[in-house]
Structure formats: structure tokens, C-alpha cells
Design an enzyme around this catalytic site. Structure first.
Site, short mmCIF file in Angstrom:
data_model
loop_
_atom_site.label_atom_id
_atom_site.label_comp_id
_atom_site.label_asym_id
_atom_site.label_seq_id
_atom_site.Cartn_x
_atom_site.Cartn_y
_atom_site.Cartn_z
N ARG A 1 0.81 -1.23 0.00
CA ARG A 1 0.00 0.00 0.00
C ARG A 1 0.84 1.28 0.00
O ARG A 1 0.43 2.31 0.53
CB ARG A 1 -0.95 0.04 1.21
CG ARG A 1 -2.09 -0.96 1.13
CD ARG A 1 -3.13 -0.49 0.13
NE ARG A 1 -4.24 -1.43 0.02
CZ ARG A 1 -5.41 -1.29 0.64
NH1 ARG A 1 -5.62 -0.23 1.37
NH2 ARG A 1 -6.35 -2.19 0.50
N ARG B 1 -6.16 12.19 -6.49
CA ARG B 1 -7.44 11.55 -6.16
C ARG B 1 -8.57 12.58 -6.04
O ARG B 1 -9.69 12.33 -6.46
CB ARG B 1 -7.20 10.82 -4.85
CG ARG B 1 -8.26 10.03 -4.27
CD ARG B 1 -8.52 8.73 -4.93
NE ARG B 1 -9.41 8.00 -4.05
CZ ARG B 1 -10.64 8.40 -3.79
NH1 ARG B 1 -11.13 9.46 -4.38
NH2 ARG B 1 -11.39 7.73 -2.95
N ARG C 1 -2.95 6.75 0.27
CA ARG C 1 -3.31 7.94 1.03
C ARG C 1 -2.21 8.50 1.94
O ARG C 1 -2.31 9.63 2.39
CB ARG C 1 -4.58 7.67 1.85
CG ARG C 1 -5.80 7.67 0.96
CD ARG C 1 -6.99 7.06 1.67
NE ARG C 1 -6.71 5.69 2.05
CZ ARG C 1 -7.60 4.88 2.59
NH1 ARG C 1 -8.82 5.32 2.87
NH2 ARG C 1 -7.29 3.64 2.88
C1 LIG Z 1 -8.13 -6.78 0.80
C2 LIG Z 1 -7.56 -5.90 -0.31
C3 LIG Z 1 -8.25 -4.90 -1.02
N1 LIG Z 1 -7.37 -4.35 -1.94
C4 LIG Z 1 -6.15 -4.96 -1.83
C5 LIG Z 1 -6.25 -5.95 -0.84
C6 LIG Z 1 -5.16 -6.92 -0.46
C7 LIG Z 1 -4.18 -6.33 0.47
C8 LIG Z 1 -4.68 -6.14 1.86
O1 LIG Z 1 -4.98 -7.14 2.52
O2 LIG Z 1 -4.73 -4.97 2.29
C9 LIG Z 1 -4.95 -4.72 -2.63
C10 LIG Z 1 -4.58 -3.34 -3.00
N2 LIG Z 1 -5.35 -2.21 -3.01
C11 LIG Z 1 -4.64 -1.14 -3.43
C12 LIG Z 1 -3.34 -1.59 -3.78
C13 LIG Z 1 -2.35 -0.65 -4.44
C14 LIG Z 1 -0.98 -0.91 -4.57
C15 LIG Z 1 -0.15 -0.69 -3.30
O3 LIG Z 1 0.02 -1.64 -2.51
O4 LIG Z 1 0.40 0.40 -3.13
C16 LIG Z 1 -3.29 -2.96 -3.48
C17 LIG Z 1 -2.13 -3.93 -3.61
C18 LIG Z 1 -5.12 0.23 -3.56
C19 LIG Z 1 -6.22 0.70 -2.69
N3 LIG Z 1 -7.38 0.04 -2.39
C20 LIG Z 1 -8.17 0.83 -1.59
C21 LIG Z 1 -7.49 2.07 -1.38
C22 LIG Z 1 -8.05 3.24 -0.59
C23 LIG Z 1 -9.11 3.96 -1.37
C24 LIG Z 1 -8.77 5.40 -1.71
O5 LIG Z 1 -7.62 5.76 -1.97
O6 LIG Z 1 -9.71 6.16 -1.74
C25 LIG Z 1 -6.28 1.99 -2.06
C26 LIG Z 1 -5.23 3.05 -2.17
C27 LIG Z 1 -9.51 0.50 -1.08
C28 LIG Z 1 -9.75 -0.86 -0.57
N4 LIG Z 1 -9.50 -2.02 -1.26
C29 LIG Z 1 -9.84 -3.11 -0.47
C30 LIG Z 1 -10.36 -2.61 0.75
C31 LIG Z 1 -10.83 -3.48 1.88
C32 LIG Z 1 -10.33 -1.22 0.67
C33 LIG Z 1 -10.87 -0.24 1.69
C34 LIG Z 1 -9.97 -0.06 2.84
C35 LIG Z 1 -9.03 1.08 2.60
O7 LIG Z 1 -9.52 2.17 2.24
O8 LIG Z 1 -7.81 0.92 2.81
C36 LIG Z 1 -9.68 -4.50 -0.88
#
Ligand SMILES: Cc1c2[nH]c(c1CCC(=O)O)Cc1[nH]c(c(CCC(=O)O)c1C)Cc1[nH]c(c(CCC(=O)O)c1C)Cc1[nH]c(c(C)c1CCC(=O)O)C2
Length: 343
Positions: free
Chosen positions: A26, A39, A30
Site C-alpha cells: 500500500r 485523487r 493515502r
Molecule cells: C483486501 C484488499 C483490497 N485491496 C487490496 C487488498 C489486499 C491487500 C490487503 O490485505 O490490504 C490490494 C490493494 N489495493 C490497493 C493496492 C495498491 C498498490 C499498493 O500496494 O500500493 C493494493 C495492492 C489500492 C487501494 N485500495 C483501496 C485504497 C483506498 C481507497 C482510496 O484511496 O480512496 C487503495 C489506495 C480501497 C480498498 N480495497 C480493499 C479494501 C478493503 C479497501 C478499503 C480499505 C481502505 O480504504 O484501505 C480490498
């Protein structure tokens, strides 16, 4: 294209490195004001994910701003259920919601095995643009969710502490569960092979909800599909990160993969013993350690590096970096790894 910094790939393959490579799950997101600025101009998360030039821009931000040894393509694991016919919405500050969940045999039958070029072309394009713009500076990591984690979201319809609807289906209708898992696996294999063709240098599988299954269910409903995916990617290093799956490490030692990710609950020495010396370990600093002052971040990072002992290690956190982490603390973590691990 020859990579200028290939530390991640050498560490994954067990070749000698001058120091331990470092990146953060991640890292594109953010924590960076520069990410939030991109964003805020957009309608939402999905527009960013689905616009290759913008996805490439935020993928490269941590390489420029944090000096990490790898980029990870900006996308989400939930693009796979969407490609299969189960669309998601990303709700601000709450997370993903699936308006239509998968419950019945008819629902499972209505899910397609997606063609990545037809349904996930925007991710493949983002990989191509990113590779061009990275110009060989660092390797690019492609990824997908493990079939069990994707199944959990498709059946549950949102995030959950227990995923009890998804786990209930494994008991009530194991056959139907396998039918859905097979479709997810077939989609994921084609998708990851297409990511490699588009330029991904290493693939990571996220089994974020591994830790909520009993060991026998994990073996039957998750591990076997991860094993299939590894066998389908013979020519590229693969990392398996299964959060909470300490009980599955003896099985993971048998996988056709090069790297195993550790979360912060896992004991490094015990895991090394179980996995053996033929795989690289990745991880596993507690993301909360980055809330320390700078001296504390340095101390905890060095402790973590000492636990892994240098060889066959890729430094990372034990899960994704928390969004309210100070980017200066993230830089401190990265610089500490780079200096302290010099050989
Ligand atoms: C379970 C999972 C998800 N997404 C992902 C997983 C597996 C990794 C983990 O266990 O955390 C994988 C993921 N999601 C995102 C990345 C980007 C690449 C990186 O690692 O930098 C990666 C590798 C962007 C994202 N995916 C998400 C964001 C945040 C949304 C935003 O920027 O508005 C980002 C940057 C949203 C997301 N996506 C997901 C959830 C549960 C959420 C909401 C929670 C949160 O906001 O952190 C599902």
C-alpha cells in the site's frame, strides 16, 4: 529492458545482493499528499484505477518520493470479481460494497471466467504505461487476490470481521463453493499471465483473509488454488502473502513459489525453520511501529532486520501501511533498511 535496480528480483531468486531490498504494501495511496491531490480531482477511486495514465502516475509516486526498490501497480484485488460480473463500489472511508452478491447455484453459474484482455485491459494498459515511464528504474510488481479472499468478498458483499456468510457456504455447499473458486482461479491465472506479458516483473498473491479459516478448510478451499496459480506462472518470481496463515507454513514450503510474505504476528525464526532455505521471506514490521518517533522507527526496523538475518529477505511491513502514517517515518524505515543492511 535491463533493470537499473534489480535487488528485489535477485533477493526473490536467492542471488547475492549488496543490501536488503525494501518496499511497502500500500505504498501508493493515502499516506502521500501527492496521491491525495490526484485523487481529489477525480470522481472516485475507480476512475483512478481505470485510467491507465493516472494509475501509472500514482504507481510511480512512491519510487520518486520514498525511494523504494519496487513499484506495485496501482489497482485493487476487487477488479477480478468485477470482471467476472460482480461489480463493486468503493465507499469513501468505509471500503468496498458489492450491490449484487453470489449466493445461489444460479448466481455462481452467471459468473463468467473473464478474458483479461476484454475485461481488465485497463490494468494491462496501466502496466505498459508504468513500465515505459519507469524506464527500468525498479521492477514492477503485479498482483491479484487469492481465490479464497476474492470468494469471501463476492459471497459476503463487503468487508467483514468474520466473513460468516462466506464461511457458511463452505460448510453448506462445498461443491458449489469449489465451482466458484475454480472460476475465480481460472480468471486469476489468465489475468496474471497477461500482467506478465504486459511487463510485470514479479507477481504477489494477497490472501488477506487466510487467517479466518480453520486449517483443514484453508487447505481445501484456499491452498490448493494458490498452488494451481503458482504452477501456472513458472517463468516469473511469485510471492504468496497469506495474512494470518501461520498454520499453513509447512504446506507453503512445498509451493512452486520463490517468496513467502510474513505478517507481524509471525515468528521469523520459526517460520524460517518451517519454510527452509530455498525461499525468500518478505516482511514483517508491525505497521504501528511507524507511529514511533524517528529513533523508535530506527530501533524497531533494525530489530526486524536482525531477526531475518540478511540473506533471502525482502524488507516490508507485515501488512499495508496505515493511511495516517507520516511519510517521513516511512522514509526513515526505508533509509534504515538501506543503511543497516549494507553487506
Ligand atoms: C483486501 C484488499 C483490497 N485491496 C487490496 C487488498 C489486499 C491487500 C490487503 O490485505 O490490504 C490490494 C490493494 N489495493 C490497493 C493496492 C495498491 C498498490 C499498493 O500496494 O500500493 C493494493 C495492492 C489500492 C487501494 N485500495 C483501496 C485504497 C483506498 C481507497 C482510496 O484511496 O480512496 C487503495 C489506495 C480501497 C480498498 N480495497 C480493499 C479494501 C478493503 C479497501 C478499503 C480499505 C481502505 O480504504 O484501505 C480490498
Amino acid at each position: 529492458m535491463q533493470l537499473k535496480n534489480d535487488l528485489l528480483l535477485r533477493a526473490a531468486l536467492g542471488q547475492p545482493t549488496e543490501r536488503t531490498p525494501v518496499w511497502l504494501m500500500r505504498q501508493a495511496g493515502r499516506i502521500l499528499p501527492e496521491y491525495r491531490a490526484v485523487r481529489e480531482r477525480l470522481s472516485g477511486f475507480k476512475e483512478l484505477v481505470e485510467t491507465p495514465e493516472l494509475a501509472a502516475e500514482v504507481t510511480i509516486q512512491p519510487v520518486d518520493l520514498l525511494d523504494v526498490d519496487a513499484a506495485i501497480i496501482f489497482s485493487d484485488i476487487l477488479v477480478v470479481p468485477e470482471a467476472m460480473g460482480c461489480t463493486y463500489e468503493m465507499i469513501e472511508k468505509r471500503g468496498p460494497i458489492f450491490p449484487k452478491t453470489v449466493k445461489t447455484a444460479a448466481d455462481v453459474a452467471s459468473m463468467r471466467i473473464a478474458d483479461p484482455h476484454e475485461h481488465l485491459g485497463y490494468v494491462l494498459d496501466a502496466i505498459k504505461v508504468t513500465k515505459r515511464e519507469l524506464n527500468g528504474r525498479v521492477p514492477l510488481i503485479g498482483f491479484a487476490g487469492a481465490p479464497w479472499t476474492i470468494f469471501a468478498y463476492m459471497v459476503e458483499g463487503s468487508g467483514s470481521k468474520t466473513f460468516s456468510h462466506a464461511r457458511k457456504m463452505l460448510y453448506e455447499d462445498p461443491e458449489l463453493s469449489h465451482t466458484l473458486l475454480q472460476k475465480i482461479t481460472a480468471t486469476t491465472i489468465a489475468y496474471l499471465q497477461a500482467q506478465v506479458e504486459a511487463g510485470a516483473d514479479l507477481i504477489q498473491i494477497f490472501d488477506s483473509w487466510a487467517g479466518i479459516l480453520p486449517p483443514a478448510h484453508y487447505k481445501e478451499f484456499s491452498y490448493r488454488y494458490i498452488s494451481e496459480i503458482c504452477k501456472a506462472l513458472p517463468n516469473i518470481p511469485v510471492t504468496i502473502f497469506a495474512k494470518g496463515a501461520f498454520f499453513a507454513m509447512a504446506d507453503f514450503a512445498q509451493l512452486d513459489c520463490q517468496v513467502i510474505g510474513l505478517d507481524w504476528n509471525m515468528n521469523v525464526q520459526e517460520t524460517r525453520q518451517i519454510i527452509g532455505d530455498n525461499k525468500t521471506l518478505q516482511g514483517n514490521l508491525d505497521p504501528c511501529a511507524l507511529y514511533n518517533d524517528f529513533a523508535g522507527v530506527e530501533r524497531e526496523t533494525k530489530k526486524m532486520l536482525d531477526a531475518f538475518g540478511g540473506d533471502r529477505h525482502i524488507a516490508n511491513l507485515g501488512h499495508g501501511v496505515y493511511p495516517d502514517t507520516d511519510p517521513e517515518k516511512v522514509k526513515c524505515f526505508i533509509q534504515t533498511v538501506k543503511e543497516y543492511s549494507q553487506r
